[in-house]
Scaffold this motif. Structure first.
Motif, mmCIF file in Angstrom:
data_model
loop_
_atom_site.group_PDB
_atom_site.id
_atom_site.type_symbol
_atom_site.label_atom_id
_atom_site.label_comp_id
_atom_site.label_asym_id
_atom_site.label_seq_id
_atom_site.Cartn_x
_atom_site.Cartn_y
_atom_site.Cartn_z
ATOM 1 N N GLY A 136 0.744 -1.225 0.022
ATOM 2 C CA GLY A 136 0.114 0.020 0.226
ATOM 3 C C GLY A 136 0.730 1.193 -0.009
ATOM 4 N N VAL A 137 0.216 2.312 -0.390
ATOM 5 C CA VAL A 137 0.999 3.759 -0.439
ATOM 6 C C VAL A 137 1.099 4.184 0.826
ATOM 7 C CG1 VAL A 137 0.255 4.060 -2.679
ATOM 8 C CG2 VAL A 137 -1.337 5.003 -0.712
ATOM 9 N N VAL A 138 2.055 5.054 1.052
ATOM 10 C CA VAL A 138 2.077 5.708 2.479
ATOM 11 C C VAL A 138 0.766 6.719 2.648
ATOM 12 C CG1 VAL A 138 3.256 7.674 3.980
ATOM 13 C CG2 VAL A 138 4.627 6.010 2.161
ATOM 14 N N PRO A 139 0.082 6.426 3.786
ATOM 15 C CA PRO A 139 -1.069 7.242 4.328
ATOM 16 C C PRO A 139 -0.952 8.764 4.012
ATOM 17 C CG PRO A 139 -0.676 5.410 5.723
ATOM 18 C CD PRO A 139 0.531 5.510 4.918
ATOM 19 N N PRO A 140 -2.105 9.540 3.582
ATOM 20 C CA PRO A 140 -1.553 10.982 3.758
ATOM 21 C C PRO A 140 -1.398 11.511 4.909
ATOM 22 C CG PRO A 140 -3.966 10.461 3.057
ATOM 23 C CD PRO A 140 -3.152 8.821 3.197
ATOM 24 N N ARG A 141 -0.901 12.475 5.195
ATOM 25 C CA ARG A 141 -0.548 13.129 6.495
ATOM 26 C C ARG A 141 -1.069 14.261 6.724
ATOM 27 N NH1 ARG A 141 3.600 12.290 9.912
ATOM 28 N NH2 ARG A 141 5.226 14.175 10.577
ATOM 29 N N TYR A 142 -1.631 14.430 7.964
ATOM 30 C CA TYR A 142 -2.593 15.691 8.348
ATOM 31 C C TYR A 142 -1.942 16.354 9.501
ATOM 32 C CZ TYR A 142 -6.041 14.818 4.766
ATOM 33 O OH TYR A 142 -6.432 14.660 3.413
ATOM 34 N N ALA A 143 -2.434 17.425 9.948
ATOM 35 C CA ALA A 143 -1.977 18.186 11.137
ATOM 36 C C ALA A 143 -3.375 18.589 11.847
ATOM 37 C CB ALA A 143 -1.126 19.486 11.189
ATOM 38 N N ARG A 144 -3.330 18.602 13.315
ATOM 39 C CA ARG A 144 -4.544 19.163 13.976
ATOM 40 C C ARG A 144 -4.108 20.492 14.691
ATOM 41 N NH1 ARG A 144 -5.050 16.638 19.255
ATOM 42 N NH2 ARG A 144 -3.389 15.163 19.555
ATOM 43 N N VAL A 145 -4.773 21.306 14.470
ATOM 44 C CA VAL A 145 -4.199 22.980 14.989
ATOM 45 C C VAL A 145 -5.598 23.296 15.920
ATOM 46 C CG1 VAL A 145 -3.617 25.105 14.257
ATOM 47 C CG2 VAL A 145 -3.293 23.102 12.743
ATOM 48 N N SER A 146 -4.956 23.716 17.141
ATOM 49 C CA SER A 146 -5.945 24.365 18.042
ATOM 50 C C SER A 146 -5.778 25.840 18.021
ATOM 51 C CB SER A 146 -5.691 23.887 19.362
ATOM 52 O OG SER A 146 -5.806 22.420 19.599
ATOM 53 N N VAL A 147 -6.912 26.573 17.850
ATOM 54 C CA VAL A 147 -6.730 28.001 17.498
ATOM 55 C C VAL A 147 -7.710 28.639 18.639
ATOM 56 C CG1 VAL A 147 -7.384 29.941 16.210
ATOM 57 C CG2 VAL A 147 -6.422 28.058 14.883
ATOM 58 N N ASN A 148 -7.080 29.518 19.426
ATOM 59 C CA ASN A 148 -7.890 30.307 20.462
ATOM 60 C C ASN A 148 -8.628 31.571 19.665
ATOM 61 O OD1 ASN A 148 -6.958 28.827 22.511
ATOM 62 N ND2 ASN A 148 -5.149 30.087 22.825
ATOM 63 N N VAL A 149 -10.017 31.286 19.599
ATOM 64 C CA VAL A 149 -10.664 32.438 19.050
ATOM 65 C C VAL A 149 -11.258 33.418 20.009
ATOM 66 C CG1 VAL A 149 -12.731 32.831 17.515
ATOM 67 C CG2 VAL A 149 -11.450 30.937 17.239
ATOM 68 N N GLN A 150 -10.626 34.430 20.174
ATOM 69 C CA GLN A 150 -10.750 35.595 21.220
ATOM 70 C C GLN A 150 -11.336 36.592 20.744
ATOM 71 O OE1 GLN A 150 -7.723 34.348 24.681
ATOM 72 N NE2 GLN A 150 -6.562 35.204 23.032
ATOM 73 N N ALA A 151 -11.526 36.919 19.536
ATOM 74 C CA ALA A 151 -12.262 38.378 18.966
ATOM 75 C C ALA A 151 -13.560 38.069 18.945
ATOM 76 C CB ALA A 151 -11.602 38.648 17.417
ATOM 77 N N THR A 152 -14.013 37.911 19.937
ATOM 78 C CA THR A 152 -15.746 37.886 20.176
ATOM 79 C C THR A 152 -16.070 37.908 21.742
ATOM 80 O OG1 THR A 152 -17.461 36.019 19.983
ATOM 81 C CG2 THR A 152 -15.097 35.322 20.343
ATOM 82 N N GLU A 153 -17.264 38.105 21.905
ATOM 83 C CA GLU A 153 -17.738 38.176 23.405
ATOM 84 C C GLU A 153 -17.745 36.809 24.013
ATOM 85 O OE1 GLU A 153 -18.501 40.671 25.201
ATOM 86 O OE2 GLU A 153 -18.352 42.221 23.749
ATOM 87 N N GLU A 154 -17.873 35.812 23.284
ATOM 88 C CA GLU A 154 -17.896 34.392 23.878
ATOM 89 C C GLU A 154 -16.683 33.639 23.234
ATOM 90 O OE1 GLU A 154 -21.601 32.764 23.300
ATOM 91 O OE2 GLU A 154 -22.444 33.779 24.814
ATOM 92 N N PRO A 155 -15.416 33.916 23.885
ATOM 93 C CA PRO A 155 -14.269 33.222 23.176
ATOM 94 C C PRO A 155 -14.331 31.632 23.323
ATOM 95 C CG PRO A 155 -13.615 34.857 24.901
ATOM 96 C CD PRO A 155 -15.016 34.773 24.925
ATOM 97 N N TYR A 156 -13.667 30.988 22.229
ATOM 98 C CA TYR A 156 -13.694 29.403 22.389
ATOM 99 C C TYR A 156 -12.521 29.061 21.541
ATOM 100 C CZ TYR A 156 -15.375 30.487 17.366
ATOM 101 O OH TYR A 156 -15.121 30.954 16.090
ATOM 102 N N VAL A 157 -12.074 27.707 21.904
ATOM 103 C CA VAL A 157 -10.999 27.084 20.935
ATOM 104 C C VAL A 157 -11.705 26.271 19.715
ATOM 105 C CG1 VAL A 157 -9.004 25.446 21.070
ATOM 106 C CG2 VAL A 157 -9.740 26.812 23.167
ATOM 107 N N GLU A 158 -11.209 26.823 18.838
ATOM 108 C CA GLU A 158 -11.742 25.934 17.253
ATOM 109 C C GLU A 158 -10.533 24.939 17.067
ATOM 110 O OE1 GLU A 158 -13.749 24.598 15.085
ATOM 111 O OE2 GLU A 158 -14.608 26.955 14.829
ATOM 112 N N HIS A 159 -10.859 23.840 16.477
ATOM 113 C CA HIS A 159 -9.710 22.755 15.993
ATOM 114 C C HIS A 159 -10.271 22.592 14.612
ATOM 115 C CE1 HIS A 159 -10.331 22.087 20.523
ATOM 116 N NE2 HIS A 159 -9.054 21.891 20.422
ATOM 117 N N TYR A 160 -8.697 22.864 14.035
ATOM 118 C CA TYR A 160 -8.893 22.511 12.471
ATOM 119 C C TYR A 160 -7.938 21.226 11.976
ATOM 120 C CZ TYR A 160 -10.603 27.100 11.830
ATOM 121 O OH TYR A 160 -11.269 28.529 11.954
ATOM 122 N N LEU A 161 -8.609 20.590 10.971
ATOM 123 C CA LEU A 161 -7.698 19.578 10.489
ATOM 124 C C LEU A 161 -7.136 20.121 8.998
ATOM 125 C CD1 LEU A 161 -7.146 16.368 10.242
ATOM 126 C CD2 LEU A 161 -9.118 16.335 8.559
#
Length: 818
Positions: A136-161
């Motif tokens: 089989g071929v080498v599986p595709p490679r991905y990163a997961r990123v945590s972003v602190n979203v604070q430019a809002t009245e209700e801040p949150y952490v967003e996670h991206y693939l």
């Protein structure tokens, strides 16, 4: 007898030395979070840590032998941590996305969006196996990123693939919802206004500065204030409790055993400081809802004052040697050496390891530290090593406290938030791990990526072989004796999460020649304590020093173990020894005996398990479709091996953990393995435990466990009610826990029979004279040792290296010594 050993082992003494954590540094004066901050080592006086120049030395007789053999990795490590260049490219890619609206982390304020961490995503298992096992071929490679979203009245952490990597025109950044049982990629956060909430709390403390001066002996600004994370209560109000902690004296970072017992509550709902409010004071097991109520009580004649600790007296909390010197203790202790080349091979480029019958890959992340993948085991029955474990690693660690005061009662740490990878320490040679000298240990660096900086821990993981000090096998009769050395291979890392022993841990994966693999955790460090109140504290611990309670707590560390026995289709067997009354054909009456009751755990509704009482049962992952020559199902058995193995939380349905701690309810769990359920917890669950990204309970939904791809989670840990022996630090003698998996009807015989490190003596039953010594190919030792070279130079201890990722210049990266 000298010909029986392939290497000289003077005596095994594996030291687990733990250095205390640097005192937490607040982001605002006199205020800080709980003391879970990175460690820094400063050596001010080399003579204090190195042997005296007058210490007798043994003459150098031979040079150090060759180091670890290298080995070609059979495949690319598809589980490898992201490189610095990969992480930098991901950061740059996200900065180009105007919708995310990022600010460089170094410049970000409380109303900016910024990157918190970048980590590897482990590839799809089916694709990985196709590659590792075939063409089989080498599986595709991905990163997961945590972003602190604070430019809002209700801040949150967003996670991206983000991926596939390397970044190209086909790469995308999408919300990472697939691993969430709630189908969400974000979670609320309540710490964006840390500096402002800290200033507000200090303003409240200043209103009773005279009371603080009287009760604590110094102004409030002289203390560090930390306590619970701000979280919403049942009414939706966001509240926080903070306690004043005395700063320690000298080089000892002992603040967690210097509580004052003075705590204040604030209501910091929303982001408008004008709408925040003071909630009350707690002192000596009494709550005062207002400043005036506290002042009135303080002025009264009956106001009780508990004993005050002397934080300037380091005699009781310093970690240096005290007391009369032990007999013979000036003589150097035994050391272990390997005078020939190492007996294991490492490919550092791919983090691939081979030892004896085993091979495996290593990986490393910010959240959970190091993990092992594709563990293979070979025996005389096999022409090649077969996979027995696809993945083995830590998922989460909980330290749950209890007490009469608000801070202790409200404290339940989920330590992946602080990061076992980010808090990994470089191993201290000759203490955490054996030295490189005489090829005894190999060290691997490890890199994680957080806050747009790549940090490399030097010597983060050590690998070494050692004699366990007890035999693998021994049998004797009146005419002979056979014995086999028990040589084990250890992969070790050390992480420090805060000053307290939750957690200052060594994590070991120990491989044995019989095919067993043991997971071991040991803990040490300064405990987290509470002030001893004049009434009520006795129900939550012991009075261990003047004014000090050894705050009781549980540790639960949850490990994932994806076992594959002769393929991915396996079943989970439960075999139990049960008392029985049996009438046999040869007996005239029923006899009291025991029998083996064999069951299969059929589905996930039955998958939450505890170790059988009295050790009278066996849990086995087996392949029932591939019976051995005798009709038994080959498998691997899992069981406790030492200490508090199988720990689950004493606190059930925790008011603190809410929906984020269900993996702490039992000793052991078994479920169908899914790529969408990679971890039992999530590093951001602590931000809003009532609405976690990953709810472990959702993994269990009646699915079949019969001949499926199964995954186990097991818990290690202990209940800890600190006593005076925990001062100054908890010791690893008793603070340890382990689980072992071992072949069960998997082999035709004991796999350790393959080693040369055994002997068999033949002697006369009448005279006792030995007539023959069989050595089975073991090589006799020759040469001499340079014992002087065994003395470590601790001033060479290497701290971390940091490389900024944004802006990133791979040709001229800024490197900062931490």
């Amino acid at each position: 007898m000298g010909s029986l050993a392939a290497f000289l082992l003077l005596l095994l003494l594996v030291g687990n030395f733990q250095l205390s954590l640097a005192a937490p540094r607040p982001r605002a004066p006199s205020i800080q979070h709980p003391p879970r901050t990175p460690f820094r080592l400063l050596v001010a006086n080399a003579s204090a840590v190195n042997a005296s120049p007058n210490t007798p030395r043994v003459n150098v007789l031979v040079a150090e032998p060759a180091g670890a053999p290298t080995v070609s990795s059979p495949k690319q490590n598809v589980f490898a941590a992201l490189t610095t260049a990969e992480a930098a490219s991901v950061v740059q890619f996200l900065h180009q996305d105007a919708n995310i609206n990022l600010t460089a982390t170094a410049n970000a304020g409380p109303w900016d969006n910024s990157i918190a961490s970048v980590q590897t995503v482990y590839p799809n298992k089916a694709l990985s196996i196709d590659y590792l096992d075939g063409s089989g071929v080498v599986p595709p490679r991905y990163a997961r990123v945590s972003v602190n979203v604070q430019a809002t009245e209700e801040p949150y952490v967003e996670h991206y693939l983000v991926g596939p990597l390397p970044i190209s025109n086909s790469s995308t950044a999408v919300p990472y919802t697939s691993i969430s049982s709630q189908n969400t990629s974000r979670i609320r956060m309540y710490t964006s206004d840390f500096d402002a909430t800290s200033s507000y709390a200090m303003g409240q403390a200043e209103l009773i500065s005279d009371i603080i001066q009287d009760l604590l002996g110094a102004p409030g600004a002289n203390f560090d204030w930390w306590g619970t994370e701000p979280l919403p209560d049942s009414t939706g109000r966001v509240t926080q409790w903070l306690e004043a902690w005395a700063p320690p004296s000298g080089p000892f970072d002992a603040q967690t055993i210097l509580p004052t017992g003075l705590q204040l509550k604030t209501d910091i709902t929303g982001r408008d400081p004008s709408k925040w409010s003071f909630g009350g004071w707690w002192f000596n097991n009494l709550f005062y809802p207002s400043h005036d109520a506290f002042r009135s009580a303080w002025n009264s004649s009956g106001f009780a004052r508990p004993p005050r600790m002397n934080a300037s007296d380091t005699a009781w909390y310093g970690t240096d040697r005290v007391g009369e010197q032990l007999p013979f203790d000036t003589i150097p202790p035994p050391r272990s050496v390997q005078p020939k080349s190492q007996r294991f091979a490492v490919n550092k480029e791919q983090n691939y390891v081979e030892w004896g019958p085993f091979s495996f890959f290593l990986s490393f992340t910010r959240d959970t530290g190091f993990r092992l993948f594709d563990i293979r085991f070979g025996t005389s029955d096999d022409s090649e090593k077969k996979r027995i474990i696809y993945e083995l690693g830590l998922d989460e660690a909980v330290a749950h406290y209890a007490g009469i005061d608000p801070v202790q009662s409200s404290t339940a740490y989920l330590d992946s938030m602080y990061g076992f990878g980010s808090m990994t320490l470089g191993a201290l040679p000759d203490y955490d791990c054996p030295r490189r000298v005489f090829s005894y240990a190999t060290f691997l660096d490890a890199t994680y990526h957080a806050n747009e900086v790549s940090t490399t821990h030097t010597n983060a993981i050590c690998l070494f072989e050692a004699d366990t000090g007890y035999l693998m096998q021994r049998h004797s009769s009146d005419t002979g004796l056979s014995a086999t050395k028990n040589i084990a291979f250890t992969v070790r890392s050390v992480s420090t999460i805060g000053n307290c022993e939750s957690l200052i841990d060594t994590f070991d994966y120990v491989f044995y020649l019989d095919g067993s693999i043991e997971t071991v955790v040991r803990a040490s460090g300064y405990i987290q304590t509470a002030a001893w109140a004049t009434t009520g504290s006795e129900s939550y611990g012991y009075n261990i020093h003047s004014g000090l309670s050894g705050s009781m707590h549980d540790h639960v560390l949850t490990f994932k173990c994806d076992v594959d026995i002769l393929g991915t289709a396996n079943s989970f067997l439960k075999h139990t020894l049960v008392p029985a009354q049996v009438t046999y054909p040869w007996s005239t009456e029923a006899r009291s005996t025991m029998q083996l009751q064999k069951e299969t755990v059929a589905n996930e509704d039955q998958g939450k398990l505890n170790w059988p009482d009295n050790g009278s049962g066996m849990f086995v992952v087996a392949n029932v479709e591939k019976p051995n020559a005798f009709g038994e199902s080959p498998g691997f058995l899992i069981k406790p091996s030492r200490g508090g193995a199988g720990k689950y939380l004493t606190v059930q349905n925790s008011s603190n953990l809410k929906e984020a701690g269900h993996f702490t309810s039992n000793h052991l769990f078994v479920a169908q393995r899914k790529d969408t359920e990679p971890f039992a917890s999530h590093s951001d669950n602590v931000n809003d435990p009532g609405n976690p990204i990953v709810n472990f309970n959702d993994f269990f939904n009646s699915e079949s466990l019969e001949q499926q791809d199964l995954v186990l989670w097991f818990n290690l840990g202990m209940s800890h009610v600190p006593h005076q022996g925990d001062l100054p630090n908890t010791v690893m003698t008793t603070a340890q826990s382990g689980v072992v998996i071992t072949p069960h009807n998997y082999l035709s015989n004991d796999a350790s029979r393959r080693t040369n490190q055994m002997t068999r003596l033949t002697f006369s039953a009448d005279t006792g004279i030995v007539s023959d010594v069989a050595s089975f190919g073991a090589v006799a030792l020759t040469g001499s040792l340079n014992l002087a070279a065994l003395q470590p130079n601790l001033t060479s201890y290497a701290p971390d290296t940091n490389v900024r990722k944004f802006p990133f210049n791979p040709a001229d990266a800024t490197r900062i010594r931490a």
